[in-house]
Design an enzyme around this catalytic site. Structure first.
Site, PDB file in Angstrom:
ATOM      1  N   GLU A  63      46.758  46.422  38.790  1.00  0.00           N
ATOM      2  CA  GLU A  63      46.237  45.351  39.654  1.00  0.00           C
ATOM      3  C   GLU A  63      45.967  44.132  38.791  1.00  0.00           C
ATOM      4  O   GLU A  63      45.221  44.200  37.815  1.00  0.00           O
ATOM      5  CB  GLU A  63      44.953  45.739  40.394  1.00  0.00           C
ATOM      6  N   ASP A  88      41.805  41.456  34.518  1.00  0.00           N
ATOM      7  CA  ASP A  88      41.300  40.142  34.930  1.00  0.00           C
ATOM      8  C   ASP A  88      40.806  39.433  33.687  1.00  0.00           C
ATOM      9  O   ASP A  88      40.322  40.085  32.770  1.00  0.00           O
ATOM     10  CB  ASP A  88      40.128  40.292  35.932  1.00  0.00           C
ATOM     11  N   GLU A 115      44.858  37.994  29.803  1.00  0.00           N
ATOM     12  CA  GLU A 115      45.770  37.245  30.673  1.00  0.00           C
ATOM     13  C   GLU A 115      46.895  38.205  31.040  1.00  0.00           C
ATOM     14  O   GLU A 115      47.497  38.850  30.180  1.00  0.00           O
ATOM     15  CB  GLU A 115      46.292  35.999  29.943  1.00  0.00           C
ATOM     16  N   ASP A 138      44.409  33.005  42.387  1.00  0.00           N
ATOM     17  CA  ASP A 138      43.957  31.618  42.528  1.00  0.00           C
ATOM     18  C   ASP A 138      45.067  30.784  43.179  1.00  0.00           C
ATOM     19  O   ASP A 138      46.197  30.778  42.687  1.00  0.00           O
ATOM     20  CB  ASP A 138      43.602  31.063  41.146  1.00  0.00           C
ATOM     21  N   LYS A 142      46.000  22.127  45.042  1.00  0.00           N
ATOM     22  CA  LYS A 142      46.493  20.751  44.838  1.00  0.00           C
ATOM     23  C   LYS A 142      47.961  20.795  44.451  1.00  0.00           C
ATOM     24  O   LYS A 142      48.346  21.594  43.587  1.00  0.00           O
ATOM     25  CB  LYS A 142      45.690  20.059  43.732  1.00  0.00           C
ATOM     26  N   ASP A 174      45.190  34.379  51.165  1.00  0.00           N
ATOM     27  CA  ASP A 174      44.649  33.776  52.386  1.00  0.00           C
ATOM     28  C   ASP A 174      45.231  32.381  52.561  1.00  0.00           C
ATOM     29  O   ASP A 174      45.014  31.732  53.576  1.00  0.00           O
ATOM     30  CB  ASP A 174      43.137  33.606  52.249  1.00  0.00           C
TER      31      ASP A 174
END
Ligand SMILES: C[S@@+](CC[C@H](N)C(=O)[O-])C[C@H]1O[C@@H](n2cnc3c(N)ncnc32)[C@H](O)[C@@H]1O
Length: 237
Positions: A63, A88, A115, A138, A142, A174
């Site tokens: 994951e 993570d 990373e 993330d 923008k 989402d």
């Protein structure tokens, strides 16, 4: 004579080590994580010997961006015959994930703070993963930041080489624009089969656990985009 590092460069290295990707304007407090579930990637071989790490040769899944570990805890608990790596670079999240796994006594997960792409290249044997899960990465909303998104066409090809034939690639977001983008480029990435065909994405995925962020966004009335592909035999190296 040894050359001294420029003070500005040293400051950058210290800043980078504490960079908090969830809140880029705030530094992340580096905490010492001490847990039998926590792995220091620097102590692993290249690639790592995962059967020795887990004490068995069960299939391996990954994951990326485990957050606080709620998804991986539920998923690993459902699949005791699979070994999971939860990765993570969010320091506190790794700590919370370890505490959760300790509390629930879930033996088949190890947590890594690193990373993801670097970790995969260094520590994962090619064609070894039975599944990769990426939930609400993330979104970089923008336009000028979109190139920073983790999941793009290049990443899908990259991670395919680490999936075993028949290995699953799950992506959930989402963020409408991110979900549609991934759903649109995936059919053009060689070596995968769309498991949701004829749909390119769905807003519900039966049997797939909801993560903290999915639940938060759903409570705000947003829809989740689920994408599920499987590496085909033709995708093998
Ligand atoms: C918005 S959070 C979602 C957390 C969790 N997956 C969930 O759905 O509740 C995204 C997480 O992915 C992590 N992340 C993003 N890109 C990463 C990368 N390249 N390597 C490791 N972690 C990454 C971030 O640190 C953050 O904790």
């Amino acid at each position: 004579m040894a050359r001294k590092a420029l003070p500005g460069f040293r400051a950058f290295v210290v800043w980078y080590a504490h960079f908090n990707p969830e809140e880029p304007t705030r530094m992340q407090r580096m905490i010492e994580i001490s847990s039998p579930f926590f792995l220091n990637p620097d102590e692993l071989s290249t690639p790592a010997d995962w059967a020795t790490v887990f004490g068995n040769a069960n299939p391996l899944a990954l994951e990326i961006g485990c957050g606080i570990g709620d998804f991986i805890a539920k998923t690993a608990n459902d699949n005791p015959g699979i070994n999971y790596i939860a990765i993570d670079f969010y320091n506190k999240g790794c700590d919370k994930t370890c505490r959760r796994l300790e509390r629930l006594a879930i033996p088949n997960v190890r947590v890594v703070r690193d990373e993801a792409r670097k970790f995969v290249v260094d520590r994962i044997p090619r064609e070894s993963l039975c599944a990769v899960h990426i939930n609400c990465p993330d979104p970089w909303p923008k336009k000028r930041h979109r190139k920073r998104r983790l999941v793009n066409r290049e990443f899908a090809s990259f991670i395919r080489d680490y999936l075993a034939p028949g290995g699953d690639f799950f992506f959930a977001t989402d963020f409408d624009d991110y979900g549609i983008d991934v759903a649109e480029f995936m059919p053009g990435v060689e070596g995968y089969v769309n498991m949701l065909a004829p749909d390119r994405y769905r807003h519900e995925l039966e049997g797939y656990h909801l993560s903290k962020y999915m639940m938060k966004f759903m409570a705000e009335g947003k829809r989740i985009y689920f994408v599920h592909y499987r590496k085909s035999a033709e995708g093998a190296l």
